[in-house]
Motif scaffolding. Sequence first.
Motif, PDB file in Angstrom:
ATOM      1  N   UNK C 119       0.823  -1.200   0.000  1.00 18.05           N
ATOM      2  CA  UNK C 119       0.000   0.000   0.000  1.00 18.05           C
ATOM      3  C   UNK C 119       0.868   1.265   0.000  1.00 18.05           C
ATOM      4  N   UNK C 121       2.813   2.981  -2.199  1.00 17.33           N
ATOM      5  CA  UNK C 121       2.749   3.992  -3.253  1.00 17.33           C
ATOM      6  C   UNK C 121       1.459   4.813  -3.133  1.00 17.33           C
ATOM      7  N   UNK C 122       0.381   4.121  -2.796  1.00 15.29           N
ATOM      8  CA  UNK C 122      -0.907   4.800  -2.590  1.00 15.29           C
ATOM      9  C   UNK C 122      -0.801   5.786  -1.430  1.00 15.29           C
ATOM     10  N   UNK C 123      -0.200   5.334  -0.334  1.00 14.44           N
ATOM     11  CA  UNK C 123      -0.082   6.184   0.853  1.00 14.44           C
ATOM     12  C   UNK C 123       0.841   7.379   0.615  1.00 14.44           C
ATOM     13  N   UNK C 125       1.442   8.827  -2.240  1.00 18.08           N
ATOM     14  CA  UNK C 125       0.692   9.756  -3.098  1.00 18.08           C
ATOM     15  C   UNK C 125      -0.286  10.594  -2.298  1.00 18.08           C
ATOM     16  N   UNK C 126      -1.013   9.950  -1.397  1.00 10.98           N
ATOM     17  CA  UNK C 126      -2.014  10.707  -0.636  1.00 10.98           C
ATOM     18  C   UNK C 126      -1.341  11.632   0.384  1.00 10.98           C
ATOM     19  N   UNK C 128       1.577  13.163   0.134  1.00  7.80           N
ATOM     20  CA  UNK C 128       2.119  14.328  -0.571  1.00  7.80           C
ATOM     21  C   UNK C 128       1.002  15.305  -0.929  1.00  7.80           C
ATOM     22  N   UNK C 143      -4.622   4.777   4.808  1.00  8.35           N
ATOM     23  CA  UNK C 143      -5.914   4.255   4.333  1.00  8.35           C
ATOM     24  C   UNK C 143      -6.700   5.296   3.542  1.00  8.35           C
ATOM     25  N   UNK C 144      -5.999   6.211   2.863  1.00  6.37           N
ATOM     26  CA  UNK C 144      -6.669   7.214   2.034  1.00  6.37           C
ATOM     27  C   UNK C 144      -7.245   8.367   2.837  1.00  6.37           C
ATOM     28  N   UNK C 145      -7.164   8.272   4.154  1.00  7.26           N
ATOM     29  CA  UNK C 145      -7.722   9.311   5.017  1.00  7.26           C
ATOM     30  C   UNK C 145      -6.617  10.129   5.677  1.00  7.26           C
TER      31      UNK C 145
END
Lengths: 165, 165, 165, 165
Positions: C119, C121-123, C125-126, C128, C143-145
């Motif tokens: 997870x 790269x997703x984290x 990105x969010x 930054x 977790x996108x939050x």
Amino acid sequence: MDPGALRILVTGGTFDKDYHEIEGRLFFRETHVPEMLRLGRCKVFVVLEQLMLVDSLDMTDASRQLVLQACRNASEGRIVITHGTDTMELTARTVGAAQLAKTIVFTGAMVPYTFGSSDGLFNLGSALAFAQALPHGTYVAMNGRCLHWDNVRKNKSTGVFEEPG
Amino acid sequence: MDPGALRILVTGGTFDKDYHEIEGRLFFRETHVPEMLRLGRCKVFVVLEQLMLVDSLDMTDASRQLVLQACRNASEGRIVITHGTDTMELTARTVGAAQLAKTIVFTGAMVPYTFGSSDGLFNLGSALAFAQALPHGTYVAMNGRCLHWDNVRKNKSTGVFEEPG
Amino acid sequence: MDPGALRILVTGGTFDKDYHEIEGRLFFRETHVPEMLRLGRCKVFVVLEQLMLVDSLDMTDASRQLVLQACRNASEGRIVITHGTDTMELTARTVGAAQLAKTIVFTGAMVPYTFGSSDGLFNLGSALAFAQALPHGTYVAMNGRCLHWDNVRKNKSTGVFEEPG
Amino acid sequence: MDPGALRILVTGGTFDKDYHEIEGRLFFRETHVPEMLRLGRCKVFVVLEQLMLVDSLDMTDASRQLVLQACRNASEGRIVITHGTDTMELTARTVGAAQLAKTIVFTGAMVPYTFGSSDGLFNLGSALAFAQALPHGTYVAMNGRCLHWDNVRKNKSTGVFEEPG
């Protein structure tokens, strides 16, 4: 070349280790061999038998006898055994010394299949090929090579399987 | 088993295709075979020779003669040829009919190596193994199997290599 | 929106763990953050500062003071801190309580970046994005939050970051 | 920060392209967004709506009106739109000019998600974050940055999204 059916005996090893994201450690969830055969679009007729799912450092003499027994019992003449690399040479010796009239090839991985950088798929491909093409005997297929059970050793400092003498 | 040195002849094919992120299409940048051998921790002594880097649909009779010539010229007795799957059977026929006293194994991939879901590493592992273990002859190693050059066909609807008769 | 330059402070954590193929365990070799920024084709102007490369369970009060000091010293007004998830809330509290006039976002990963299923790269990105868009304050982006430093807790049984009350 | 529910509108683009292994070309099978949210362990409450699954070069004015209509109809105040990069700026202009009282963020990828080297997961993470943190308006989130709909252009030679003036 129609070498007939082939059996894969799964014992675990680095091959099948997963990352436990809650506990932050490596563990066994299930074998990845079926997924790897799918990825390789493998059309060899394969019977898959999971004997155990352990780190090869945890293998006992009883475990090795179980592997040997499964080789004996297999109705197929060609067998691939997935195994941890740390004691692969010991299990290969147990099986090899039994001199079964079968072609038996041990293989494994230095890096878990679930990591991007695993050698597992390469090794599984080569082990399945050696098992189909070689005469009866017990072998270790690692690093693209195939070594005889009574002349193979894992070099602990490089991780490479070699012929000691 | 010491099969001696092995030569890999690179011709391109799906194996080596990359994604061109500016133009949004597949193309050839360079061969991925060295990277794949590293990933497989391959310790077979391999001489790598890049003949061309083309889609096998673009191969001409002249291209096939070039492949045959490279097989003839190779000082190694064992050769793996990476090749696009669409016309692999044609080039295998050109090489096979020449009846060289060498073991020659064609292989390729259905999905580019740079995709996560590629069969390339599995196929390369099996091709290297077959090339070391089989007697002289020309073969196609795909789907974990090894088929003889004069009895192999790619099933266009399933993508699987089969023995037609 | 031009949020100006941004600093990434690297402390290690699961994010940066690698698999040691000789010893069969996880370890730190080097940070993967530069590689991740390349993969994300990130064009934000980023200054990267590696403070330490440790498992967050091994972080001491002194380590946390070092992180706080680096936040204070940074000339940039926007900071992302990569950190192990086990004690991320503790370091966020140390930094948050200092009430710096900067936007500071902690992030991490449940699975090492080198695994296929990370997870990270997703984290990244969010984190930054949150660091560029949010007002001054200290946050945890998982977790996108994005949760505030004084109201965040890692649920040890699910691995999810939550607002306790 | 509780930005409330968020809607993702899927339109396709490089993001969602797969490799067709029989035909050797890129195509759309299904969207990868749900899989990407799972990989990111995303716990933002997301409503997913697939509007179309097309290459953005194939988008018509009618397609863009459909996207605008979906933005209008959405009951959520925060929207992420996955979109091919080639004409992303055009659709962003259609939506942006409508001046809806919502935060709308376009994102995409230079490389398909199914390739190992995709920027998709990074971009999706940053788009979800920008959509939660920014005030009403229409934006393009690429390369870790967030640009306003009336000042964004894809540089065709580098693939980078820039502010032209």
